[in-house]
Design a protein around this motif. Structure first.
Motif, PDB file in Angstrom:
ATOM      1  N   GLY A  39      21.503   2.967   3.781  1.00 47.44           N
ATOM      2  CA  GLY A  39      21.830   3.408   5.072  1.00 47.44           C
ATOM      3  C   GLY A  39      22.514   2.207   5.613  1.00 47.44           C
ATOM      4  N   GLY A  69      25.704   5.865   1.917  1.00 51.80           N
ATOM      5  CA  GLY A  69      24.444   5.739   2.668  1.00 51.80           C
ATOM      6  C   GLY A  69      24.630   6.475   4.105  1.00 51.80           C
ATOM      7  N   SER A  73      21.136   8.336   2.229  1.00 55.15           N
ATOM      8  CA  SER A  73      20.044   7.292   2.600  1.00 55.15           C
ATOM      9  C   SER A  73      18.909   7.743   2.956  1.00 55.15           C
ATOM     10  CB  SER A  73      20.608   6.454   3.902  1.00 55.15           C
ATOM     11  OG  SER A  73      19.573   5.421   4.404  1.00 55.15           O
ATOM     12  N   PRO A  76      18.125   7.685   7.566  1.00 54.59           N
ATOM     13  CA  PRO A  76      19.006   8.605   8.323  1.00 54.59           C
ATOM     14  C   PRO A  76      19.526   8.003   9.639  1.00 54.59           C
ATOM     15  CG  PRO A  76      17.008   9.839   8.211  1.00 54.59           C
ATOM     16  CD  PRO A  76      16.741   8.828   7.519  1.00 54.59           C
ATOM     17  N   GLY A  77      20.638   8.195  10.016  1.00 55.72           N
ATOM     18  CA  GLY A  77      21.138   7.785  11.348  1.00 55.72           C
ATOM     19  C   GLY A  77      20.800   8.651  12.382  1.00 55.72           C
TER      20      GLY A  77
END
Length: 176
Positions: A39, A69, A73, A76-77
């Motif tokens: 990520g 990513g 990933s 996570p965002g």
């Protein structure tokens, strides 16, 4: 698709390799494209694997680089994938349509070239590329092979046996 005709996809952790040793490992296994599933593709301790120098070094070795990513990933965002204590909600993340769209694209790309999913962790037992990405890839008919830092190839079936023998039922939280 049976195991003899399955398309393979590889996973590999960059660990503390020098960039030259890492590229040699990729070349040893005829990897044509690295898909970076971190990520945040940066490392304070291993700056040779920061996104920009890493992609340049791979290109110099005739290996394609793609960063995925944002959708693949283990970090996570989006806040909705984290619990109140900051832990990743793996079951919720596993149901994310963006993750599955990215995996569909990856499975399609693996038909055309030899791909390695790359993260930082050397041991796939301890990495999201195994417990988050491997099950849906195998469900799509791909054979997942884990490259180890010493050059060995561990098929997913071997890791499943190792995990079962240890009585492990669920991967530990990597980020706690």
């Amino acid at each position: 698709m049976n195991a003899a005709t399955a398309v393979s996809i590889y996973t590999l952790g960059h660990s503390r390799h020098s960039i030259d040793a890492f590229i040699l490992l990729l070349k040893q296994h005829r990897i044509e494209r690295v898909v970076d599933v971190r990520g945040q593709p940066y490392s304070r301790h291993n700056p040779q694997f920061n996104r920009e120098p890493f992609s340049r070094c791979l290109a110099a070795g005739d290996i394609d680089y793609a960063w995925s990513g944002a959708h693949l990933s283990g970090r996570p965002g989006e806040a909705r994938f984290y619990g109140p204590g900051g832990e990743v909600l793996w079951d919720k993340l596993m149901k994310n349509p963006q993750l599955h769209a990215a995996l569909d694209s990856l499975a399609e790309d693996a038909q055309a070239c030899r791909i390695a999913l790359v993260c930082a962790e050397e041991d796939p037992i301890c990495c999201h590329r195994r417990f988050l990405l491997t099950p849906p890839l195998t469900a799509r008919g791909l054979a997942v092979l884990h490259l180890r830092g010493d050059g060995r190839v561990q098929p997913e079936s071997e890791l499943l046996a190792r995990q079962g023998a240890a009585g492990v039922s669920r991967q530990r939280d990597l980020f706690s």
